[in-house]
Motif scaffolding. Sequence first.
Motif, short mmCIF file in Angstrom:
data_model
loop_
_atom_site.label_atom_id
_atom_site.label_comp_id
_atom_site.label_asym_id
_atom_site.label_seq_id
_atom_site.Cartn_x
_atom_site.Cartn_y
_atom_site.Cartn_z
N TRP A 137 -7.19 2.14 -18.23
CA TRP A 137 -6.31 2.60 -19.33
C TRP A 137 -5.08 3.24 -18.75
N SER A 138 -4.02 3.51 -19.29
CA SER A 138 -2.93 4.09 -18.89
C SER A 138 -3.22 5.39 -18.40
N ILE A 139 -3.99 6.22 -18.91
CA ILE A 139 -4.31 7.56 -18.38
C ILE A 139 -4.72 7.58 -16.88
N MET A 140 -5.47 6.58 -16.34
CA MET A 140 -6.18 6.11 -15.29
C MET A 140 -5.01 5.90 -13.96
N VAL A 141 -4.02 5.42 -14.47
CA VAL A 141 -2.93 5.04 -13.61
C VAL A 141 -1.59 6.34 -14.26
N PRO A 142 -1.78 7.39 -13.90
CA PRO A 142 -0.84 8.42 -14.49
C PRO A 142 0.52 8.07 -14.32
N ASN A 143 0.96 7.69 -13.20
CA ASN A 143 2.26 7.75 -12.81
C ASN A 143 2.89 5.99 -12.91
N LYS A 144 2.02 5.18 -13.74
CA LYS A 144 2.44 3.75 -13.65
C LYS A 144 3.63 3.55 -14.32
N SER A 145 3.90 4.39 -15.46
CA SER A 145 5.14 4.16 -16.25
C SER A 145 6.08 5.34 -15.86
N LYS A 146 6.13 5.96 -15.06
CA LYS A 146 6.87 7.01 -14.37
C LYS A 146 7.25 8.00 -15.62
N LYS A 147 6.70 8.00 -16.79
CA LYS A 147 6.87 8.97 -17.66
C LYS A 147 6.29 10.30 -17.46
N ASN A 148 5.57 10.37 -16.45
CA ASN A 148 4.79 11.90 -15.81
C ASN A 148 5.01 11.80 -14.46
N TRP A 149 5.07 12.97 -13.90
CA TRP A 149 5.32 13.19 -12.80
C TRP A 149 3.86 13.80 -11.97
N PHE A 162 4.02 22.45 -4.13
CA PHE A 162 3.86 21.34 -4.53
C PHE A 162 4.54 20.10 -4.11
N GLU A 163 4.04 19.01 -3.98
CA GLU A 163 5.10 17.86 -3.36
C GLU A 163 5.01 16.67 -4.49
N GLU A 164 5.97 16.05 -4.91
CA GLU A 164 5.56 14.95 -5.74
C GLU A 164 4.94 13.80 -4.92
N MET A 165 4.14 13.18 -5.88
CA MET A 165 3.48 11.96 -5.28
C MET A 165 4.50 10.88 -5.77
N ALA A 166 4.80 9.94 -5.06
CA ALA A 166 5.83 8.89 -5.59
C ALA A 166 5.35 7.87 -5.74
N ASP A 167 4.23 7.63 -4.89
CA ASP A 167 3.54 6.24 -4.76
C ASP A 167 2.49 6.39 -6.01
N PRO A 168 2.32 5.19 -6.74
CA PRO A 168 1.19 5.15 -7.87
C PRO A 168 0.02 5.47 -7.33
N ILE A 169 -0.77 6.05 -8.36
CA ILE A 169 -2.28 6.27 -7.93
C ILE A 169 -3.18 5.94 -8.88
N THR A 171 -7.23 6.37 -10.70
CA THR A 171 -8.41 6.89 -10.99
C THR A 171 -9.73 6.25 -11.15
N PHE A 172 -10.35 6.41 -10.44
CA PHE A 172 -11.99 5.70 -10.41
C PHE A 172 -12.79 6.58 -11.45
N ALA A 173 -13.18 6.23 -12.69
CA ALA A 173 -14.21 6.88 -13.66
C ALA A 173 -15.34 6.51 -13.26
#
Length: 325
Positions: A137-149, A162-169, A171-173
């Motif tokens: 789900w989109s919440i499991m790839v939180p910076n996929k759409s770049k709408k959240n940092w 704090f340091e921004e994570m530029a690369d996509p991450i 989430t394994f549920a």
Amino acid sequence: MAELTGHEIKRQISEITKDPKQCGFEVYVITKAEPRLKRIGFVETVDNDLRQKLKDSILRILSEKYNSEEAEYVFVDRIADEQKKFYIIPISDDYDPFPYLKIAAGAFNKKDIADATGIAFLIRHRQQQLWVYQHLWSIMVPNKSKKNWIARIVSSKEGDVFEEMADPIITFAEKIDLLVMDDCIITSDYNLLQNYFGFQDYIRIRADKTIAVVEEKGIVANVDKLKDYVQRGNGKPKYAKKMMRITDSKVLKMEPDMLWEKIRQSTRWNGKIKEKDGQFILETYTQVEALIDLLDERYTRSDITDTEYDTDVKQVAEPVAGETP
């Protein structure tokens, strides 16, 4: 291959979960682009072995959820009952949403995250092979759409910052959405299949084939009423699901003469639906549903009180010891 049963599913899962050290375990990202399977590699250290944590988690869910005493499995034809059970859906020419599981995988690259739709875990145990699917789900790839940092905390001379994570991450549920075992899909979340894997088309195909069997049997004068019935629902397969209840009807397999003899001897069914010359004449959708109930043997009668009961979900009872089945 014999039809997969709940007993066989539990047996295979039991063999896998009781022998975890002998289980091979691989993790793949599923993308929209070919090859759809992208194998993930892991950094494995003594202090942080993510691959092992994922393996332990998946095996635990298999044991606790899919192999519990309470876990019940039914064939897909019972899906209209909407029970909290695991449905067994055969993979066939009519329905095969995961053909890429049989195709060689590619190597995962971080750019694939933007195109990712799910995660597939492959468990190998001796001659057994089990795929476990987890929907992304989109919440499991939180910076996929770049709408959240997304930021991480790092230590510096100025302290923790704090340091921004530029690369996509990703989430394994701790969850399993479905299994693929012995050319069958096993899931309790059929809505996921309908929303993302074209399951509604499979339901309609099954319903149409069932209507064809009824038509060939010659017990319904106006089969078009059945066809109109399954098309109802504003595109949703609600009524096609109900038609699937009679896909393997024992009543439908009876010879017509014997069937009509039984109907005319029945207090419940004699005269329930209009008939002429050994054929039902369906005038309303209510009568269509009555026909489905008849062919599905929805109603049951107590051997003790002779009371009749309405049951949405039926399961063939095991013969009592010493009785002739």
